[in-house]
Design a protein around this motif. Structure first.
Motif, PDB file in Angstrom:
ATOM      1  N   GLN A   1      -1.677  15.595  -0.321  1.00  8.61           N
ATOM      2  CA  GLN A   1      -2.078  15.888   1.058  1.00  8.61           C
ATOM      3  C   GLN A   1      -3.453  16.545   1.097  1.00  8.61           C
ATOM      4  OE1 GLN A   1       0.551  18.545   3.405  1.00  8.61           O
ATOM      5  NE2 GLN A   1       0.652  16.849   4.864  1.00  8.61           N
TER       6      GLN A   1
ATOM      7  N   GLY B   1      -5.728  15.736  -0.873  1.00 12.09           N
ATOM      8  CA  GLY B   1      -6.675  14.734  -1.349  1.00 12.09           C
ATOM      9  C   GLY B   1      -7.064  14.910  -2.804  1.00 12.09           C
TER      10      GLY B   1
ATOM     11  N   THR C   1      10.676  10.808   5.347  1.00 12.54           N
ATOM     12  CA  THR C   1       9.739  11.926   5.422  1.00 12.54           C
ATOM     13  C   THR C   1      10.070  12.920   4.318  1.00 12.54           C
ATOM     14  OG1 THR C   1      11.142  13.242   6.889  1.00 12.54           O
ATOM     15  CG2 THR C   1       9.622  11.667   7.926  1.00 12.54           C
TER      16      THR C   1
ATOM     17  N   THR D   1       3.371   7.260  -2.344  1.00 13.21           N
ATOM     18  CA  THR D   1       2.300   6.281  -2.553  1.00 13.21           C
ATOM     19  C   THR D   1       1.465   6.086  -1.286  1.00 13.21           C
ATOM     20  OG1 THR D   1       3.880   4.485  -2.106  1.00 13.21           O
ATOM     21  CG2 THR D   1       3.510   5.081  -4.410  1.00 13.21           C
ATOM     22  N   ASP D   2       2.111   6.117  -0.124  1.00 11.92           N
ATOM     23  CA  ASP D   2       1.365   5.979   1.131  1.00 11.92           C
ATOM     24  C   ASP D   2       0.474   7.199   1.376  1.00 11.92           C
ATOM     25  OD1 ASP D   2       2.604   3.568   1.550  1.00 11.92           O
ATOM     26  OD2 ASP D   2       3.990   4.301   3.086  1.00 11.92           O
ATOM     27  N   LEU D   3       0.981   8.383   1.033  1.00 15.06           N
ATOM     28  CA  LEU D   3       0.187   9.598   1.200  1.00 15.06           C
ATOM     29  C   LEU D   3      -1.037   9.559   0.305  1.00 15.06           C
ATOM     30  CD1 LEU D   3      -0.166  12.424   2.409  1.00 15.06           C
ATOM     31  CD2 LEU D   3       1.323  13.303   0.579  1.00 15.06           C
TER      32      LEU D   3
ATOM     33  N   THR E   1       7.791   5.474  -1.298  1.00 18.35           N
ATOM     34  CA  THR E   1       6.595   5.033  -0.575  1.00 18.35           C
ATOM     35  C   THR E   1       5.964   6.161   0.225  1.00 18.35           C
ATOM     36  OG1 THR E   1       8.013   4.244   1.228  1.00 18.35           O
ATOM     37  CG2 THR E   1       7.338   2.638  -0.438  1.00 18.35           C
TER      38      THR E   1
ATOM     39  N   ALA F   1      -2.566   6.891  -0.786  1.00 15.26           N
ATOM     40  CA  ALA F   1      -3.485   5.890  -0.242  1.00 15.26           C
ATOM     41  C   ALA F   1      -4.239   6.423   0.974  1.00 15.26           C
ATOM     42  CB  ALA F   1      -2.711   4.627   0.125  1.00 15.26           C
ATOM     43  N   SER F   2      -3.547   7.198   1.803  1.00 16.10           N
ATOM     44  CA  SER F   2      -4.169   7.679   3.039  1.00 16.10           C
ATOM     45  C   SER F   2      -5.224   8.757   2.787  1.00 16.10           C
ATOM     46  CB  SER F   2      -3.101   8.222   3.994  1.00 16.10           C
ATOM     47  OG  SER F   2      -2.516   9.408   3.494  1.00 16.10           O
ATOM     48  N   THR F   3      -5.050   9.545   1.729  1.00 17.88           N
ATOM     49  CA  THR F   3      -6.009  10.621   1.449  1.00 17.88           C
ATOM     50  C   THR F   3      -7.039  10.221   0.397  1.00 17.88           C
ATOM     51  OG1 THR F   3      -4.581  11.604  -0.264  1.00 17.88           O
ATOM     52  CG2 THR F   3      -4.289  12.377   2.017  1.00 17.88           C
ATOM     53  N   GLY F   4      -6.817   9.104  -0.267  1.00 14.04           N
ATOM     54  CA  GLY F   4      -7.736   8.664  -1.312  1.00 14.04           C
ATOM     55  C   GLY F   4      -7.505   9.334  -2.650  1.00 14.04           C
TER      56      GLY F   4
END
Length: 399
Positions: A122, A124, A378, A143-145, A140, A147-150
């Motif tokens: 979170q 990054g 979540t 993995t999605d987190l 996921t 991807a969203s923060t780079g």
């Protein structure tokens, strides 16, 4: 070359101490920005003084206890006390994971590492993941987190590091199969009937690796390999039908990638966790002298054999949990941790671990239907599933 700042969570465990040895050997590349531990406050204090660490955390002890330990360690070493901030309590690791640094190495054992992985991603921050459980139960969501923060997820398990290295040889569409290797653990070759009589002491005598109680027992039951199958799916986006496990007792081939043209690339090295730690902290750079290489001037024989799924059903149960998604991976992991403790406390047999896992997944099937769970969860839902599974597993053990 810029010196990379590393925060180590679980610094007093096997992975944490080996990471510090690696960092000590490469002061031109790495510096320790923070450390956290569970309860071993004396070792934590010595590490902080030796590496000049400004921020430390401890889950099990109050700030005054930690501060006193650091003062004593500094006095004994004849060095100044470097610690400027002490974070204590159950959320210490997660709070440190959220602090600015280049890389967080999460070496916490078990599901307890989830909140720290979530916090570092979170923020990054690139996260070197020795805590496979946080990825598996988070799925996921994790993995999605990332991807969203780079933030990058950097695998530290030797098997996933091996796959990571071999995958550099081709594109995703060129990959046919991932092949994870398993040592077979201390009970390789035993029948299920023989496994009913094994003892906790026997389960802890791993032939290759020196690990903690939970991981060593998971290796003996092949639960650990099942968790690694789920982890490989999430890290590399390869379907479960194309992830295989083969028993390789010598543990020199750490995993393989089979490509669509029929070629297979294997990553080979002696069984030493410093190599995957170095590869993760080095961001895919091969760090000099991370481990002693194989001596190819000496004769050597390596063998491979299929998994006996009748004796070790936990492996296929893990794939079932991963395919189902929802609360299943959390239930598989959390109930297993309860069952491992129950086995070591003499309450259940070794084979009851996999029996309990099958019952846990049956319960998870029911919960997924009742709650209409079809996608990712979540953080709060994962933690709730983890707690629910532990309560259920304790009831199952005592039934």
């Amino acid at each position: 070359m810029a010196v990379r700042q590393i925060a180590i969570l679980g610094s007093t465990g096997s992975i944490g101490t080996q990471a510090l040895e690696l960092i000590s050997a490469h002061p031109d590349r790495f510096r320790v920005s923070a450390l956290s531990a569970g309860a071993n406050v004396e070792l934590l204090a010595r590490q902080a003084v030796e590496f000049g660490v400004p921020v430390i955390g401890c889950a099990a002890h109050a700030e005054a206890v930690v501060a006193s330990a650091v003062d004593a360690a500094a006095s004994e070493a004849g060095k100044p006390n470097p610690v400027r901030e002490i974070v204590c309590g159950p959320e210490a690791a997660a709070r440190i994971a959220a602090m600015p640094t280049d890389t967080v190495l999460n070496a916490i054992t078990g599901a307890a590492g989830l909140t720290a992985t979530h916090a570092s991603l979170q923020a990054g921050t690139d996260t070197a993941l020795a805590n496979k459980e946080s990825l598996i139960i988070g799925g996921t969501m994790i993995t999605d987190l990332a991807a969203s923060t780079g933030a990058r997820l950097l695998p530290v398990d030797s098997e996933h590091s091996a796959l990571w290295q071999a995958l550099r040889a081709g594109t995703h569409r060129e990959v046919d199969r991932l092949v994870l290797t398993a040592s077979g653990g201390p009970f390789r070759g035993m029948t299920r009937e023989q496994l009913e009589r094994v003892t906790p002491q026997q389960a802890l005598k791993h032939p290759t690796w020196d690990m903690g109680r939970v991981i060593t027992t998971n290796s003996a039951s092949l639960v650990n390999k099942g968790l690694e199958v789920i982890e490989a799916h999430l890290l590399f986006d390869v379907h479960y039908d194309r992830i295989d496990v083969v028993v390789h007792p010598q543990s020199n081939i750490h995993s393989m990638v089979q490509f669509v043209d029929g070629s297979t690339l294997a990553q080979v090295s002696p069984p030493d966790m410093k190599l995957p730690i170095a590869y993760a902290l080095g961001y895919e750079e091969h760090i000099p002298a991370a481990t002693t290489p194989n001596d190819w001037s000496q004769p050597v024989t390596w063998t491979f054999e299929p998994v006996d799924h009748n004796a070790f059903p936990a492996l296929r149960l893990a794939a079932r949990a991963g395919r189902a998604g929802g609360v299943h991976p959390a239930w598989y992991n959390a109930s297993n941790e309860v069952f491992v403790d129950a086995f070591h406390d003499g309450h259940i047999t070794f084979t009851a671990i996999s029996d309990g896992l099958a019952a846990a997944l049956d319960k998870a099937d029911q919960l997924n239907v009742e709650n209409n769970v079809t996608g990712g969860l979540t953080l709060e839902q994962v933690l709730e599933a983890d707690a629910h599974a532990r309560t259920w597993a304790h009831e199952w053990v005592n039934a």
